[in-house]
Design a protein around this motif. Structure first.
Motif, PDB file in Angstrom:
ATOM      1  N   ILE A   9       4.684   1.919  -7.835  1.00  0.00           N
ATOM      2  CA  ILE A   9       6.122   2.152  -8.015  1.00  0.00           C
ATOM      3  C   ILE A   9       6.316   2.825  -9.370  1.00  0.00           C
ATOM      4  N   GLY A  10       6.756   4.061  -9.337  1.00  0.00           N
ATOM      5  CA  GLY A  10       6.904   4.819 -10.579  1.00  0.00           C
ATOM      6  C   GLY A  10       8.361   5.093 -10.903  1.00  0.00           C
ATOM      7  N   ALA A  11       8.760   4.762 -12.124  1.00  0.00           N
ATOM      8  CA  ALA A  11      10.110   5.123 -12.579  1.00  0.00           C
ATOM      9  C   ALA A  11      10.084   6.567 -13.069  1.00  0.00           C
ATOM     10  N   VAL A  12      11.171   7.289 -12.801  1.00  0.00           N
ATOM     11  CA  VAL A  12      11.311   8.669 -13.277  1.00  0.00           C
ATOM     12  C   VAL A  12      12.600   8.743 -14.076  1.00  0.00           C
ATOM     13  N   SER A  13      12.531   9.369 -15.257  1.00  0.00           N
ATOM     14  CA  SER A  13      13.708   9.441 -16.134  1.00  0.00           C
ATOM     15  C   SER A  13      14.144  10.893 -16.291  1.00  0.00           C
ATOM     16  N   PRO A  14      14.823  11.456 -15.283  1.00  0.00           N
ATOM     17  CA  PRO A  14      15.217  12.868 -15.388  1.00  0.00           C
ATOM     18  C   PRO A  14      16.276  13.058 -16.471  1.00  0.00           C
ATOM     19  N   PRO A  15      16.147  14.065 -17.321  1.00  0.00           N
ATOM     20  CA  PRO A  15      17.137  14.292 -18.376  1.00  0.00           C
ATOM     21  C   PRO A  15      18.530  14.489 -17.780  1.00  0.00           C
ATOM     22  N   GLY A  16      19.476  13.684 -18.223  1.00  0.00           N
ATOM     23  CA  GLY A  16      20.852  13.798 -17.736  1.00  0.00           C
ATOM     24  C   GLY A  16      21.020  13.405 -16.275  1.00  0.00           C
ATOM     25  N   GLY A  17      20.012  12.741 -15.696  1.00  0.00           N
ATOM     26  CA  GLY A  17      20.113  12.316 -14.298  1.00  0.00           C
ATOM     27  C   GLY A  17      19.978  13.467 -13.309  1.00  0.00           C
ATOM     28  N   ASP A  18      19.415  14.593 -13.760  1.00  0.00           N
ATOM     29  CA  ASP A  18      19.297  15.777 -12.901  1.00  0.00           C
ATOM     30  C   ASP A  18      18.040  15.664 -12.034  1.00  0.00           C
ATOM     31  N   GLY A  28       0.808  -1.214   0.000  1.00  0.00           N
ATOM     32  CA  GLY A  28       0.000   0.000   0.000  1.00  0.00           C
ATOM     33  C   GLY A  28       0.837   1.258   0.000  1.00  0.00           C
ATOM     34  N   GLY A  29       2.153   1.114  -0.184  1.00  0.00           N
ATOM     35  CA  GLY A  29       3.049   2.269  -0.197  1.00  0.00           C
ATOM     36  C   GLY A  29       3.275   2.794  -1.607  1.00  0.00           C
ATOM     37  N   VAL A  30       4.035   3.888  -1.681  1.00  0.00           N
ATOM     38  CA  VAL A  30       4.386   4.481  -2.981  1.00  0.00           C
ATOM     39  C   VAL A  30       5.886   4.710  -3.014  1.00  0.00           C
ATOM     40  N   ALA A  31       6.488   4.414  -4.175  1.00  0.00           N
ATOM     41  CA  ALA A  31       7.941   4.552  -4.324  1.00  0.00           C
ATOM     42  C   ALA A  31       8.256   5.161  -5.679  1.00  0.00           C
ATOM     43  N   ALA A  32       9.381   5.862  -5.721  1.00  0.00           N
ATOM     44  CA  ALA A  32       9.886   6.415  -6.979  1.00  0.00           C
ATOM     45  C   ALA A  32      11.262   5.835  -7.255  1.00  0.00           C
ATOM     46  N   VAL A  33      11.513   5.530  -8.517  1.00  0.00           N
ATOM     47  CA  VAL A  33      12.823   5.007  -8.939  1.00  0.00           C
ATOM     48  C   VAL A  33      13.397   5.955  -9.987  1.00  0.00           C
ATOM     49  N   PRO A  34      14.011   7.079  -9.561  1.00  0.00           N
ATOM     50  CA  PRO A  34      14.600   7.978 -10.543  1.00  0.00           C
ATOM     51  C   PRO A  34      16.032   7.577 -10.881  1.00  0.00           C
ATOM     52  N   GLU A  85      15.087  18.453 -11.556  1.00  0.00           N
ATOM     53  CA  GLU A  85      14.089  18.826 -12.570  1.00  0.00           C
ATOM     54  C   GLU A  85      12.671  18.611 -12.010  1.00  0.00           C
ATOM     55  N   PRO A  86      11.656  19.247 -12.614  1.00  0.00           N
ATOM     56  CA  PRO A  86      10.321  19.321 -11.992  1.00  0.00           C
ATOM     57  C   PRO A  86       9.648  17.973 -11.706  1.00  0.00           C
ATOM     58  N   VAL A  87       9.738  16.995 -12.610  1.00  0.00           N
ATOM     59  CA  VAL A  87       9.021  15.729 -12.397  1.00  0.00           C
ATOM     60  C   VAL A  87       9.587  14.997 -11.179  1.00  0.00           C
ATOM     61  N   SER A  88      10.925  14.966 -11.075  1.00  0.00           N
ATOM     62  CA  SER A  88      11.557  14.299  -9.921  1.00  0.00           C
ATOM     63  C   SER A  88      11.181  15.000  -8.624  1.00  0.00           C
ATOM     64  N   GLN A  89      11.239  16.323  -8.611  1.00  0.00           N
ATOM     65  CA  GLN A  89      10.950  17.072  -7.391  1.00  0.00           C
ATOM     66  C   GLN A  89       9.485  16.938  -6.980  1.00  0.00           C
ATOM     67  N   ALA A  90       8.593  16.992  -7.956  1.00  0.00           N
ATOM     68  CA  ALA A  90       7.161  16.845  -7.649  1.00  0.00           C
ATOM     69  C   ALA A  90       6.870  15.443  -7.123  1.00  0.00           C
ATOM     70  N   THR A  91       7.554  14.424  -7.673  1.00  0.00           N
ATOM     71  CA  THR A  91       7.351  13.049  -7.223  1.00  0.00           C
ATOM     72  C   THR A  91       7.875  12.852  -5.811  1.00  0.00           C
ATOM     73  N   LEU A  92       9.046  13.425  -5.517  1.00  0.00           N
ATOM     74  CA  LEU A  92       9.658  13.247  -4.196  1.00  0.00           C
ATOM     75  C   LEU A  92       8.812  13.864  -3.080  1.00  0.00           C
ATOM     76  N   ARG A  93       8.007  14.855  -3.413  1.00  0.00           N
ATOM     77  CA  ARG A  93       7.142  15.459  -2.390  1.00  0.00           C
ATOM     78  C   ARG A  93       5.981  14.541  -2.018  1.00  0.00           C
ATOM     79  N   ILE A  94       5.714  13.549  -2.869  1.00  0.00           N
ATOM     80  CA  ILE A  94       4.534  12.690  -2.686  1.00  0.00           C
ATOM     81  C   ILE A  94       4.900  11.321  -2.122  1.00  0.00           C
ATOM     82  N   VAL A  95       5.981  10.726  -2.648  1.00  0.00           N
ATOM     83  CA  VAL A  95       6.299   9.334  -2.300  1.00  0.00           C
ATOM     84  C   VAL A  95       7.039   9.259  -0.964  1.00  0.00           C
ATOM     85  N   LYS A  96       7.034   8.064  -0.377  1.00  0.00           N
ATOM     86  CA  LYS A  96       7.717   7.854   0.905  1.00  0.00           C
ATOM     87  C   LYS A  96       8.937   6.954   0.764  1.00  0.00           C
TER      88      LYS A  96
END
Length: 588
Positions: free
Chosen positions: A385-394, A223-229, A397-408
């Motif tokens: 579990i959502g993968a995030v593909s930040p351009p150049g591993g940065d 029941g958790g949420v994770a990001a894999v950037p 960038e907005p998608v990574s930062q917005a995701t990190l505010r949500i996932v645990k």
């Protein structure tokens, strides 16, 4: 009543004469019947995102509203299915139209002709409410598909039959006090609306994945949420494949959202070959695949993750633990950005729409462990579990930062580790999990009371190594004390023998919690006994020359059936290191 197109901009169409349309209504565009969805209304003008190629269309094309929102069809036939972003069955389309999906094709999302064996659970005269189980269908050898009382329906069962039925045929009749309601196996649900439940619970049980770096250091709860950037080539997709194969979820929903076609091909080829560890059946028999590859229409990519999470919620409502993999939400955000640009909306950071964060939150917040509707006390979960593909591993960038505010849970992939061929390339210095503390009770009862102590030991050793590494780079390893050199060697064992895991090795690809506990105990005891030997003036080189060090490295290849072999390694390690310690005392 039909509207008329006045502007066409790629997948975006503006139509006038649409005063009767509602937001998110599905429409058909032109005589070809292209599928679209109303995403903006201004007066009698509607902005429509079309899920198919729009080349060749011009102003004046007729637009017909269906009056219904984009909905997923939910019934037996989902498991083993391969669908596109709006749930069209790709295998059916392939047999009907060939390799490429023709524009304007109309097929049922689920097979209307196949008959399923319906076995009643409820009886005539039973009082039922929405969410109760009416009957079951053995959809595959692994999955029992539960047919639930539809939402908004409750009352007394008038009739219920056992037999072979299609998904549209009546299997039961319910009297709700005013009128008779007929129930079939097919349900439809708007994909942008979360399915209801009774109560959301706090996640306190881990979803065991068999991946040591995840289960030990950065666990995810059911029941958790994770990001894999992570940057290109760091192994995001392989991590998600491993989780889909080995996580202890009952149902897997895998959404390939804007990814390369060859990666989805790998999934389609691998899953039927892989055996489910619990049943020995192909893994595909508990999996739903949604494929929206990078060459498919961009608007359907935006809908694909909603389709996936709706299917996941449907199986959750049956009481299952469901894992949904979204690969990747960055491609989904790019589709959002493209549609926002065509709508001429005010752009936010890096051109993404201002509502990027709220849309991401809408998706991730539909995960969770919940108490379900119905008279029985049942619990189900969706783990996202959502993968995030930040351009150049940065990662700024907005998608990574917005995701990190949500996932645990944050599994940060490192290109430096990937270049060293260390996989999974999850960087232990930047990753974190906020669920670990809530699951203490489970670890103590189900794994061992020492497990969390060993976990803390591993984390502290890796952090000490990072600090000592700066000194080693400046003045060399010889400048360190024997105690600090031992810390560096223990950290090396943790990195190379514990955290490094071969996804393609028959034994190493999955490690049970019990085996992880034993491996951690080996490393902990080695460090403790070696520390005692150093305190007895033993030479560190003599300690590292002990055969038990190599035995620790090879312990990852001990099969789950032979965990008793760890006892032999413990005994050998104690005798060898105590002998070295005794030799050190004699030399003094």
């Amino acid at each position: 009543m039909a509207g008329k197109t006045v502007k066409i901009s790629g997948p975006l169409i503006i139509a006038e004469g649409m005063a009767d349309a509602k937001l998110y209504d599905v429409v058909r565009v032109s005589d070809m019947g292209l599928i679209g969805e109303v995403i903006e209304l201004r007066g009698d003008k509607a902005s429509i995102q079309v899920y198919e190629e729009t080349s060749g269309l011009g102003p004046g094309e007729e637009v017909y509203s269906t009056g219904e929102p984009l909905s997923a069809e939910l019934a037996p036939g989902l498991i083993t299915g391969i669908f596109d972003g709006i749930q069209r069955p790709l295998s059916t389309l392939y047999f009907k139209y060939g390799d490429r999906i023709s524009r304007g094709v109309s097929v049922n999302n689920l097979d209307r002709e196949k008959k399923w064996k319906f076995i009643p659970v409820a009886k005539v005269g039973d009082e039922v409410s929405e969410g109760d189980v009416l009957g079951i269908v053995n959809e595959t050898e692994i999955v029992v598909h539960k047919i639930l009382v539809p939402h908004g329906v409750s009352g007394k069962v008038l009739s219920i039959e056992e037999g072979e039925f299609t998904i549209e045929e009546t299997v039961a009749k319910i009297w709700d006090g005013k009128q008779e309601k007929t129930v079939c196996m097919l349900r439809k649900w708007p994909v942008r609306k979360g399915r209801p439940y009774r109560e959301k619970l706090t996640p306190d049980r881990p979803m065991v994945t068999g991946q040591r770096v995840i289960d030990t250091l950065f666990p995810i709860a059911k029941g958790g949420v994770a990001a894999v950037p992570g940057p290109f080539g760091s192994g995001k997709t392989v991590v998600q494949h491993q989780l889909a194969k080995w996580a202890d979820a009952d149902i897997i929903v895998y959404v390939g959202c804007g990814e390369r076609g060859n990666e989805m091909t790998d999934v389609l080829n691998e899953f039927p070959e892989l055996k489910d560890p619990k049943t020995g059946e192909p893994l595909m028999k508990r999996t739903v695949l949604i494929a929206n590859t990078s060459d498919m229409p961009v608007a359907a990519r935006e809908a694909s993750i909603y389709t996936g999470i709706t299917i996941a919620e449907y199986f959750r409502d049956m009481g299952y633990n469901v894992a949904i993999m979204a690969d990747s939400t960055s491609r989904w955000a790019e589709a959002l950005r493209e549609m926002s640009g065509r709508l001429e909306e005010m752009p936010g950071d890096e051109g993404y729409p201002a509502y990027l964060s709220s849309r991401l939150a809408e998706f991730y917040e539909r995960a969770g462990i919940v108490r379900l509707l119905g008279n029985e006390d049942r619990i189900g979960s969706v783990t996202a579990i959502g993968a995030v593909s930040p351009p150049g591993g940065d990662l700024s960038e907005p998608v990574s930062q917005a995701t990190l505010r949500i996932v645990k849970v944050f599994w940060g992939l490192s290109s430096a580790l990937a270049y060293k061929r260390h996989f999974p390339a999850i960087d232990w210095l930047i990753s974190y999990s906020l669920y670990a503390d809530k699951m203490k009770e489970w670890y103590n009862e189900s794994v061992g009371k020492e497990f969390l102590k060993y976990r803390q030991f591993v984390m502290s050793i890796l952090q000490e190594e990072a600090a000592l590494d700066e000194i080693v780079r400046l003045v060399g390893m010889d400048a360190l004390s024997s105690k600090d050199r031992l810390t560096m060697e223990t950290a090396k064992i943790i990195r190379e023998d514990y955290l490094h895991q071969n996804a393609f090795h028959e034994t190493d690809t999955f490690t049970s919690m019990q085996k992880q506990f034993l491996m951690l105990k080996l490393i902990y005891e080695f460090n403790r006994l070696a520390g005692e030997a150093i305190a007895s003036y033993a030479d560190l080189d003599d300690i590292l020359a002990c055969p038990c060090k190599e035995m620790i490295g090879r312990s990852k290849y001990i099969t789950e059936e032979n965990l008793s072999e760890f006892d032999g390694i413990f005994a050998a390690m104690q005798s060898q290191l105590k002998a070295v310690a005794a030799g050190g005392e004699e030399n003094v």
